[in-house]
Design a protein around this motif. Structure first.
Motif: not given
Length: 200
Positions: A3, A6-7, A18, A20, A25, A27, A48, A62, A64
Motif C-alpha cells: 500500500e 508507486r508503480l 501492470y 492487477v 491501484v 491512477e 494499469a 499510479a 497502490v
C-alpha cells in the motif's frame, strides 16, 4: 505490491504495463491546484499503464491503494504476444474500453451529486471489488480526492454511516452490511441502482 507504493510516474517512458491480480491501484493526474486527482481505479484482472501499448509515455501516475499482487509485463513481450496470438489484441482493446469506462464512472458517479450519495456510491463500488470475507476502506485523503470533498467531510460522512448502521468495522476495514440502504442513498432517483464495476 504494498500500500502506498508507486508503480509508475506520469511523463516517464512507458516500458511496461501492470496487470492487477489483487488489490486496488489508483491512477492520478495533477489538478489545477497541484493536488493529485484520481482519474481511474484499477481493480483485479484490469491493466494499469495502458498508454505503453500505444508507445506513449505514461499519462498518469499510479499508486497502490490496497495491497495486492500485480504482474509487470514489458512492452516487448506484448509485441511478441501480438504477433504470436492475434486474439490477445482483442482482450487488450477490451481492457482499454474498461479503462475508459472506469474514468466515465469516476466523473459521473463520484464527482457529481450530494456528498452523501457520492460516498454511498464509493462504498458500494469498494464492496463490489472485494473478495468474499474481505473488507477495505481507503485512506481519508484518497476518498476525499475521489469524491472531490475535504478529508474532514469524509470523516463526518463515515461517522454518520457507522452510527446509522450502514457500515461497520475499523477505520481501514469497512464492511457494508446494508447494501440495499446504501443503494437507495446512492441512487435515490433510480428504482434499479446502476451497478458498479466489479472485479472479474
Amino acid at each position: 505490491m504494498r500500500e502506498g507504493a508507486r508503480l509508475f510516474e506520469r511523463g516517464a517512458t512507458a516500458h511496461a504495463v501492470y496487470v492487477v491480480q489483487s488489490g486496488l491501484v489508483k491512477e492520478t493526474v495533477p489538478g489545477p491546484d497541484g493536488e493529485e486527482c484520481i482519474v481511474r481505479l484499477v481493480t483485479a484482472s484490469r491493466m494499469a499503464g495502458m498508454s505503453a501499448l500505444a508507445g506513449l509515455a505514461y499519462r498518469h501516475s499510479a499508486f497502490v491503494m490496497q495491497a495486492g499482487v500485480a504482474c509487470r509485463i514489458p512492452v516487448a513481450h506484448i509485441e511478441q504476444l501480438r504477433q504470436e496470438e492475434p486474439g490477445a489484441c482483442q482482450q487488450m482493446l477490451a481492457d482499454w474500453q474498461c479503462a475508459a469506462d472506469d474514468s466515465d464512472r469516476i466523473i459521473a458517479e463520484f464527482g457529481h451529486g450530494p456528498a452523501r450519495a457520492r460516498m454511498a456510491r464509493a462504498l458500494l463500488f469498494l464492496q463490489s471489488v472485494q473478495r468474499a470475507g474481505e473488507a477495505f476502506c481507503p485512506r481519508r485523503t484518497d476518498l476525499a480526492d475521489l469524491l472531490a470533498i475535504t478529508p474532514i467531510s469524509v470523516t463526518r460522512l463515515l461517522g454518520a454511516f457507522r452510527r446509522e448502521g450502514l457500515i461497520a468495522g475499523s477505520t481501514d476495514r469497512c464492511l457494508a452490511p446494508d447494501l440495499a440502504r446504501l443503494a437507495r442513498i446512492a441512487y435515490p432517483a433510480s428504482p434499479v441502482p446502476l451497478r458498479a464495476s466489479a472485479a472479474s
